[in-house]
Design an enzyme around this catalytic site. Sequence first.
Site: not given
Ligand code: NAP
Ligand code: F7E
Length: 322
Positions: A123, A11-12, A147, A125, A177, A80-81, A78, A93
Amino acid sequence: MKKALITGITGQDGSYLSEHLLNLGYEVHGTIRRASSFNTGRIDHIIDRLHLHYGDLMDVTAMAQLLLKVKPDEIYNLAAQSHVRVSFDQPVYTGDVTGLGALRLLELVRTCAPEARYYQAGSSEMFGKVLETPQSITTPFYPRSPYACAKVFAHYSTVNYREAYGLHASNGILFNHESPRRGETFVTRKITRAVGRIRAGLQRRLSLGNLSAKRDWGFAGDYVRAMHAMLQQDKPGDFVIATGETWTVEQFLGRSFSYAGLNWREHVDYDARLERPTEVDLLLGDSRPAREKLGWKPNWDFYMLVDEMTKADILLAEREAR
Ligand code: NAP
Ligand code: F7E
């Protein structure tokens, strides 16, 4: 040499954390999932230096064998869905992977690797319909999606395993991020990808939902440093990681389009299907304890983030057009 195991390494965040740990001299292990097409694009540039294993948070047996084989000093959960909108379509799921998945792993850490230090990817969230602003480590949770409910479960499971069994287990409550490696269905990357493609003549329109939501957006490369710093503390704990600034989706949109010399109003359509049944309107984090105790601070601000993402996607679209 310290050993780290990263679930979700493809993932990212997994990709940036891998780079950071390799630079610090770690032996880096990670779990990947079998897919019908390649899914290692974010780590291909470092793949020769990584130890990759098939693993899934749903598969306890394989994860147990992995912990016993690798014997990691640090575990970063890290995986997650992670898509909020998708979690409304796949609530059970999402609860299974994102919530119970963390508990399964904690239980394996307790039984197979109790000396390992554990990081749980929490998160912003979880603050959801926020009860105070800015949100800090003492702000009560009010999750607004399957989520977020799953992440709250994972958070308290981590706290419980720390208190009940003395695990060195920490929660990072990270605000949004982003990066040029962000998944293309999250709003920031969806926008910058569209800007690049519109500029290159590969796309005409962009459909979006709620433009008034506010987010505290930082750079993923900055945030993975905080994950590592948490596990270097003598005592485990929970930390909010955020920039302390909040911006609307519309502001992100405006900055990205204008960077490319475009006017977003000429290209964007509203699509009600992209709205969520329950929205998170405002996120703004207070990360002062992390700055004081971990010595962490972000290097990128909002404008740098939008500009770098847009620039990268302009180059990507130009390559596609050729
Ligand atoms: P991401 O890009 O969606 O990456 C998720 C990772 O989890 C991918 O490597 C995915 O594998 C793997 N995964 C999904 N289901 C799995 C399973 N059942 N078993 C093992 N691996 C699985 O997420 P990210 O942005 O890097 O975020 C990393 C973590 O931080 C996540 O837990 C997310 O919820 C949390 N988070 C993210 C943010 C953000 O803004 N980015 C903020 C707060 C918290 P595949 O590549 O095979 O799909
Ligand atoms: O939405 C609005 C949407 O999907 C941000 C995940 O990494 O950060 C992420 O969750 C905002 C929301 O991120 C579209 O309604 C408008 O208000 O980019 P997002 P998120 O929901 O904040 C948190 C911290 C996590 O933990 C999560 O894993 O943007 N929005 N139009 C849209 N969002 C999406 N995706 N697509 C649109 O077309």
